[in-house]
Design a protein around this motif. Structure first.
Motif, PDB file in Angstrom:
ATOM      1  N   TYR A 206      -2.325   2.410  -7.403  1.00 43.51           N
ATOM      2  CA  TYR A 206      -0.890   2.631  -7.223  1.00 43.51           C
ATOM      3  C   TYR A 206      -0.479   4.024  -7.697  1.00 43.51           C
ATOM      4  CZ  TYR A 206      -0.472  -2.339  -6.173  1.00 43.51           C
ATOM      5  OH  TYR A 206      -0.591  -3.578  -5.594  1.00 43.51           O
ATOM      6  N   ARG A 360       5.179   1.531 -10.232  1.00 42.70           N
ATOM      7  CA  ARG A 360       6.160   0.914  -9.327  1.00 42.70           C
ATOM      8  C   ARG A 360       6.467   1.841  -8.151  1.00 42.70           C
ATOM      9  NH1 ARG A 360      10.516  -2.415 -12.923  1.00 42.70           N
ATOM     10  NH2 ARG A 360      11.283  -2.805 -10.806  1.00 42.70           N
ATOM     11  N   ARG A 363       3.737   1.303  -5.673  1.00 41.48           N
ATOM     12  CA  ARG A 363       3.897   0.043  -4.932  1.00 41.48           C
ATOM     13  C   ARG A 363       4.964   0.186  -3.838  1.00 41.48           C
ATOM     14  NH1 ARG A 363       2.048  -4.736  -6.399  1.00 41.48           N
ATOM     15  NH2 ARG A 363       4.004  -5.919  -6.215  1.00 41.48           N
ATOM     16  N   ARG A 364       6.033   0.889  -4.138  1.00 41.18           N
ATOM     17  CA  ARG A 364       7.071   1.106  -3.120  1.00 41.18           C
ATOM     18  C   ARG A 364       6.525   1.950  -1.975  1.00 41.18           C
ATOM     19  NH1 ARG A 364      10.209   2.185  -7.773  1.00 41.18           N
ATOM     20  NH2 ARG A 364      10.152   4.431  -7.299  1.00 41.18           N
ATOM     21  N   GLU A 368       5.035  -2.373  -0.909  1.00 36.41           N
ATOM     22  CA  GLU A 368       4.895  -3.588  -1.707  1.00 36.41           C
ATOM     23  C   GLU A 368       6.127  -3.781  -2.588  1.00 36.41           C
ATOM     24  OE1 GLU A 368       1.194  -3.761  -3.794  1.00 36.41           O
ATOM     25  OE2 GLU A 368       0.025  -2.988  -2.104  1.00 36.41           O
ATOM     26  N   PRO A 369       6.320  -4.975  -3.145  1.00 32.58           N
ATOM     27  CA  PRO A 369       7.497  -5.235  -3.984  1.00 32.58           C
ATOM     28  C   PRO A 369       7.579  -4.274  -5.170  1.00 32.58           C
ATOM     29  CG  PRO A 369       6.395  -7.283  -3.414  1.00 32.58           C
ATOM     30  CD  PRO A 369       5.495  -6.184  -2.953  1.00 32.58           C
ATOM     31  N   ASP A 370       8.801  -3.946  -5.539  1.00 33.44           N
ATOM     32  CA  ASP A 370       9.040  -3.017  -6.648  1.00 33.44           C
ATOM     33  C   ASP A 370       8.996  -3.789  -7.969  1.00 33.44           C
ATOM     34  OD1 ASP A 370       9.722  -0.948  -8.274  1.00 33.44           O
ATOM     35  OD2 ASP A 370      11.820  -0.820  -7.627  1.00 33.44           O
ATOM     36  N   PHE A 374       1.171  -7.992  -9.754  1.00 36.27           N
ATOM     37  CA  PHE A 374       0.008  -7.743  -8.889  1.00 36.27           C
ATOM     38  C   PHE A 374      -1.272  -8.094  -9.639  1.00 36.27           C
ATOM     39  CE2 PHE A 374       1.112  -3.812 -11.073  1.00 36.27           C
ATOM     40  CZ  PHE A 374      -0.088  -3.385 -11.603  1.00 36.27           C
TER      41      PHE A 374
END
Length: 374
Positions: A206, A360, A363-364, A368-370, A374
Motif C-alpha cells: 500500500y 490508507r 488503499r484509496r 480499496e476501502p479507506d 486488510f
C-alpha cells in the motif's frame, strides 16, 4: 550575668553545635570523667569537628554508601526489560504471519510504539520467575557487557524485519541480539524468525501504491542540465584528505602537524583496549574493598578488562532478585512501571500516526476501502 537566655545560646536548628557549646556541656564532661583531664578538651574539640562534618556531609555519606551498595540495581532493572522486548517480538512475529490476533494491533507500527514504551505495554504478561531465571542464566554465560543493550532491541528487531534478503549473509549487519539467540535456543522459538511477514508485505504494497500515485499526479519538473561536479565532503576520509590539502597550501606547517596529532589521539581513544580498559578500571574501583580475581593473560590490559566485565555481570546477577521483587511489588500495588534511563525518542507523533495516512492513501489509490481492515 549574661543577658543571653539558655534557649538563645543554643545553635539554630539548621546549624551544628558550636565548639564552645560542646566544651561547656556537663553531660559530655561526665562521660569523660574516667579520662585524663588534660585530654578531655582535646577530645571534645575533635567531637565538635565530627558533629560539624556530619551536619554538612552526613546525608551525602549515606547517599554514597547507598549508591555503592545498590549501584547496579538501576542497571539490572533496566536490563530485565529485555525479557519483555523479546516476548513482544515473539508475539509480533506471529501477528505478522497472521497466526494470532493482538488487541490494539492495527499496523506493524503499533509494535514499534509498544517497544519504545515497553513498560506500558499490556499485550504481554508480566515477567515470570522462570523468565527471570532464564535471563540470569544468560548473564552467567556472558563475557562482554556490550551484549546487553535492551534499549536497542526494538531497532535490531526492526532491522531484521526490514531487510529479510540479507539474512544469512556473513557481512550483513542484520543479526539478532545474543539475548534473542539464547532465548530461542532455550525456548525453541527460533522458528518464529522464519515465519512469513504477510502483514508487513501488505503494508509495503500500500505504501508503494501511494507513492506511485503521487508520482503520477506530480507535474514533471522543468529539465535542467545536471551538474557533473560531486558534492564537497563534510566528513570521512575524503574530507580529511581535502583538509590536509588546504592545510598544506594555506596554513602554517604546524597546523598540519597538529591535525595529524589529533587524528592519532582519536584513533587511540577509539581503540577497543583504550575505552574498555578505562571502563573496566572504573568498575573495579567502585568495587571498594571486594577482592576481584584477575586471571593470567599475556596482555595485562585484557586481564583487567575481563575482570571488570565479570565483576559487572556478577553484580547485575546479584541485583536481579532485589529489582524483581520491586517490579512485582509495583505490579501488585498498581504502580506504573517505567524503566530507568529509558531512551527518550522525541517525536511529533507515534509510529502509528506516521504510517496510517500513507497506508490508507495507498488503499484509496487501489480503489480499496479507506480503512485498515486488510
Amino acid at each position: 550575668m549574661s543577658d543571653t537566655s539558655p534557649d538563645e545560646a543554643k545553635p539554630a536548628a539548621n546549624e551544628p553545635r558550636t565548639e564552645a557549646d560542646i566544651l561547656a556541656d556537663p553531660r559530655l564532661r561526665e562521660l569523660l570523667a574516667g579520662y585524663q583531664p588534660w585530654s578531655q578538651d582535646s577530645f571534645l574539640k575533635s567531637y565538635a569537628h565530627v558533629l560539624s562534618d556530619l551536619h554538612y556531609q552526613g546525608e551525602r555519606y549515606e547517599a554514597s554508601l547507598e549508591y555503592l551498595l545498590r549501584q547496579h540495581d538501576q542497571e539490572a532493572y533496566r536490563q530485565i526489560w529485555a525479557i519483555q522486548h523479546q516476548k513482544l517480538f515473539d508475539l509480533e512475529c506471529q501477528w505478522r504471519a497472521g497466526l494470532v490476533t493482538v488487541p490494539g494491533a492495527r499496523l506493524t507500527a503499533d509494535f514499534e510504539d509498544w517497544h519504545e514504551a515497553i513498560a506500558a505495554c499490556d499485550v504481554i504478561a508480566p515477567i515470570s520467575p522462570e523468565e527471570l531465571a532464564l535471563f540470569d542464566a544468560f548473564l552467567a554465560q556472558l563475557t562482554d557487557p556490550e551484549d546487553l543493550e535492551p534499549d536497542d532491541l526494538c531497532h535490531d528487531f526492526w532491522r531484521y524485519r526490514s531487510y529479510p534478503d540479507l539474512h544469512g549473509e556473513d557481512d550483513a549487519d542484520d543479526t539478532l541480539t545474543p539475548w534473542t539467540d539464547y532465548w530461542d535456543m532455550r525456548r525453541g522459538t527460533a522458528y518464529l524468525r522464519t515465519l512469513p511477514n504477510r502483514r508487513g508485505e501488505l503494508e509495503r504494497h500500500y505504501e508503494q501504491a501511494a507513492y506511485a500515485e503521487r508520482r503520477r499526479q506530480r507535474a514533471e519538473a522543468v529539465a535542467t542540465p545536471p551538474d557533473p561536479r560531486p558534492n564537497a565532503p563534510s566528513y570521512g576520509p575524503e574530507f580529511d584528505t581535502l583538509v590536509r590539502e588546504f592545510l598544506r597550501r594555506f596554513e602554517p606547517a604546524a597546523k598540519l602537524r597538529q591535525f595529524e596529532t589529533k587524528k592519532e589521539l582519536l584513533a587511540y581513544e577509539a581503540s577497543d583496549n583504550a575505552g574498555d580498559l578505562e571502563v573496566a578500571l572504573e568498575r573495579l574501583q567502585e568495587a571498594g574493598q571486594a577482592v576481584i580475581p584477575i586471571e593470567a593473560h599475556a596482555d595485562w590490559r585484557q586481564a583487567v578488562i575481563q575482570a571488570g566485565n565479570r565483576y559487572y555481570l556478577d553484580q547485575l546477577r546479584a541485583a536481579l532478585p532485589r529489582v524483581y521483587e520491586d517490579y512485582c511489588q509495583r505490579i501488585s500495588l498498581g504502580i506504573s512501571l517505567t524503566p530507568p534511563r529509558e531512551k527518550r525518542r522525541y517525536r511529533k507523533c507515534s509510529h502509528f500516526e506516521a504510517d496510517e495516512p500513507i497506508i490508507r492513501e495507498g488503499r484509496r489509490a487501489l480503489g480499496e476501502p479507506d480503512d485498515l481492515n486488510f
